[in-house]
Design an enzyme around this catalytic site. Sequence first.
Site, PDB file in Angstrom:
ATOM      1  N   LEU A 217      38.134  29.625  95.557  1.00  0.00           N
ATOM      2  CA  LEU A 217      38.273  30.962  94.968  1.00  0.00           C
ATOM      3  C   LEU A 217      38.627  30.928  93.490  1.00  0.00           C
ATOM      4  O   LEU A 217      38.597  31.957  92.820  1.00  0.00           O
ATOM      5  CB  LEU A 217      39.329  31.768  95.743  1.00  0.00           C
ATOM      6  N   ARG A 218      38.993  29.725  92.987  1.00  0.00           N
ATOM      7  CA  ARG A 218      39.239  29.537  91.547  1.00  0.00           C
ATOM      8  C   ARG A 218      40.452  30.307  91.013  1.00  0.00           C
ATOM      9  O   ARG A 218      40.700  30.296  89.813  1.00  0.00           O
ATOM     10  CB  ARG A 218      38.009  29.923  90.715  1.00  0.00           C
TER      11      ARG A 218
ATOM     12  N   HIS B   9      37.415  15.438 102.855  1.00  0.00           N
ATOM     13  CA  HIS B   9      36.110  15.384 102.183  1.00  0.00           C
ATOM     14  C   HIS B   9      35.612  13.970 102.449  1.00  0.00           C
ATOM     15  O   HIS B   9      36.104  13.022 101.839  1.00  0.00           O
ATOM     16  CB  HIS B   9      36.298  15.647 100.690  1.00  0.00           C
TER      17      HIS B   9
ATOM     18  N   HIS C 217      31.961  19.469 105.633  1.00  0.00           N
ATOM     19  CA  HIS C 217      30.552  19.432 105.203  1.00  0.00           C
ATOM     20  C   HIS C 217      29.825  18.110 105.495  1.00  0.00           C
ATOM     21  O   HIS C 217      29.442  17.387 104.574  1.00  0.00           O
ATOM     22  CB  HIS C 217      30.365  19.851 103.737  1.00  0.00           C
TER      23      HIS C 217
ATOM     24  N   ASP D  48      31.124  26.677 102.085  1.00  0.00           N
ATOM     25  CA  ASP D  48      31.394  25.691 101.030  1.00  0.00           C
ATOM     26  C   ASP D  48      31.233  26.323  99.647  1.00  0.00           C
ATOM     27  O   ASP D  48      30.782  25.687  98.696  1.00  0.00           O
ATOM     28  CB  ASP D  48      30.476  24.479 101.189  1.00  0.00           C
TER      29      ASP D  48
ATOM     30  N   GLY E 134      28.292  21.796  93.438  1.00  0.00           N
ATOM     31  CA  GLY E 134      28.566  22.895  94.357  1.00  0.00           C
ATOM     32  C   GLY E 134      27.777  24.146  94.057  1.00  0.00           C
ATOM     33  O   GLY E 134      27.263  24.339  92.956  1.00  0.00           O
TER      34      GLY E 134
END
Lengths: 435, 342
Positions: A73-74, A189, A242, A315, A334
């Site tokens: 969401l930054r 990850h 992912h 993602d 991304g």
Amino acid sequence: MNVSSTGASRLLIRHARLLDPASGLDAVGDLFVEGSVIAAAGGDLSARARGAETIPAEGLCLAPGLVDMRVQLREPGAEHMESVESGGQAAAAGGVTTMVALPNTDPPVDDVSVVEFLARRAREVKLAKIHTYAAATKGLGGRRLAEMGLLAANGALGFTDGVKAVADALVMRRVLAYARSFDLLVLQHPEEPSLAGAGEANEGEIATRLGLPAITPAAEIIMIERDLRLVEITGARYHAAHLSTGAGIEAIRGAKARGLPVTCDTAPPYFALDETAIGDYRTFAKLSPPLRSEKDRRAVIEGLRDGTIDAIASDHAPWDQDSKRLPFSSAAYGIVGLETLLALSLELYHSRHLSLLELIARLTWNPARILRLPVGRLTPGAPADLVLFDPEQPWKICTDEFRSKSKNAPFDGRTVRGRVKRTIVDGRTIFRLQA
Amino acid sequence: MTCYSSHSLAARRRANYSTAPMQGDACDIAFRRRHLLGIDGLSSAEIEEFLDLAAGYVELNRQAEKKRSLLRGRTIINCFFENSTRTRTSFEVAGKRLGADVINMAVAVSSMVKGETLIDTATTLNAMHPDVLVVRHPESGAVQLLSEKVDCAVINGGDGSHEHPTQALLDALTIRRRKGRLSELIVAICGDVLHSRVARSNIALLNIMGARVRVVAPRTLLPAEIERLGVEVFHDMANGLADVDIVMMLRLQSERMHGSFVPSTREYFHFFGLDYDKLRAAKPDALIMHPGPMNRGVEIGSEIADDIDRSLIRHQVEMGVAVRMACLEILARDLGNGPALA
């Protein structure tokens, strides 16, 4: 702005095709919402819901709102790319009612105060429900354990170093062992960083022709296999994010067969695209992990079909132009995905790989169970988090129309089928598609 | 596996043994080993022997005239390869009260620095004809190795993460004096079990004496298969302390605090530090112990550490001197040339 806040305290959705993976319900009927919860689902509820606001839904599907277990969401730190507000709008338009943010913000989510900050922002914005993971290690540094117990007690749903793997095996072992003490979820990850190195694209002919530094697909299986051994000795709940390779999926398949507490997800690009999408250095198709071979793409679909892959997450990785309009090696990894999650996932239904109910399970009930959230189902008493969608309606993805502040997606112009008509959170409509 | 040498000349040495002054009757000699290297492998009778003898010394130590001449002429060397204040002082006081000459060697700053091996040091010390060596060493098993190279008795003052037998004995004496027994008591050992020699010695002793032992810690601070040592394992204080009689807190070493075992002192105290809230799960008359030195606000709250009704921490120090006097007496009685006349 498409959002109308009807705030109805009584809502009757009539004649929808109800899809509830938790109960296996897939039938046309009514759903009745009272206040913020589902009061009843199935059959004719018009008598019971007399006087309620009625939404006719003939020909539409009504499912639990999507539970997106992996978004960035930054906020805090890079609100010019995305914020809780803009991310919430994007989620609403995508039918996502619950999302879980990665901790790779600035400052990172490694302190209780940041968890509380995000919870407060979500309350203020009042769109999709926002949860967060917290850092597994302090400052996402990969060395020192984060305060996992306190962070979890204050709402962190799981622990991960975000877009970085916890590389050191001993640190990962302690993360898992410590998490196990508190019965917490650890997300990885799955990419061995020393092997991935400064790679940019999947190792193979395409990277070779383009002259790009490559990442071997083995970087995924090596990290997963290592982690699975650590899960065996610690017993912690482990989730691989992912998945992109057949080998990685096969490893998870084996681990599940052995009874390990292991789950995994994938994201739409890994079943909708393969490595050819990077074409002529298209940075919008630059992902981490990289888009893989066609064989791996098919393996991802097979993993989704047989249930090895539990969930599909967007993602969502918003980047501004300055981060993406660059030479391939300099561009960020991304793509944004909140607004295309459902439509791209529905390709698996239209291609007859998954039934509609199976697909919805991977977008709602399965991630909710992994996260232990009381959402993702149409059970009476559950929060009225709902998505109403037309599974057949064709439309063309236009990234300029995204509500997300960032437009970085390789799907611009792609024709898809399946459109979100309305998104409801706790009985409140947070999105309605304009006719 | 720890090996305990019990000497072959026990009978003759027993003949040389004169009755212990503090205990009226010493006909039933249980402990016949040359060294005290650990608790593991001892019998309940041997442990009782230490505790009974030490119980008498507690009274002596409270008198104005504390000095005995039981060990007059004997030489005790405190050989500490690792920093210690309380254990070394406790042994020094114990030895001096029994009339021995006590020499403190801080080996860490002498021969180790010059590159002498442990066995060379042992040989050198042995040539000085000490009667008892008290040895502390940072490496597990080092005290046993040294004991194999000397002619005198060796007391393990703590080796690595392995054993600290006199601490377990003094803890047992402390509990026995307050609770009247050890058997059937429920004892929770909480905290950094992974690195703790105190925990290992206490687990062994309490099991031998028929207590029920628990360990309570996050998984990062528990060694694998700890349950095989005869403990119930808990990962939260609420369940771990439920209905316990004794709460033994362990020191969390600050050098391990910030790093990979636990996230922070704040989080550690929140979940595993002892305070009145967590203590509520225990029996109403549960007592608190800590081998020291304490990290206040890390593994134990200050208030509870200083609570004279609940905390036995200062008693433990007092029992320490008595127990070490008993250890010195018991090992000295079997020395080849017999004890000095009382």
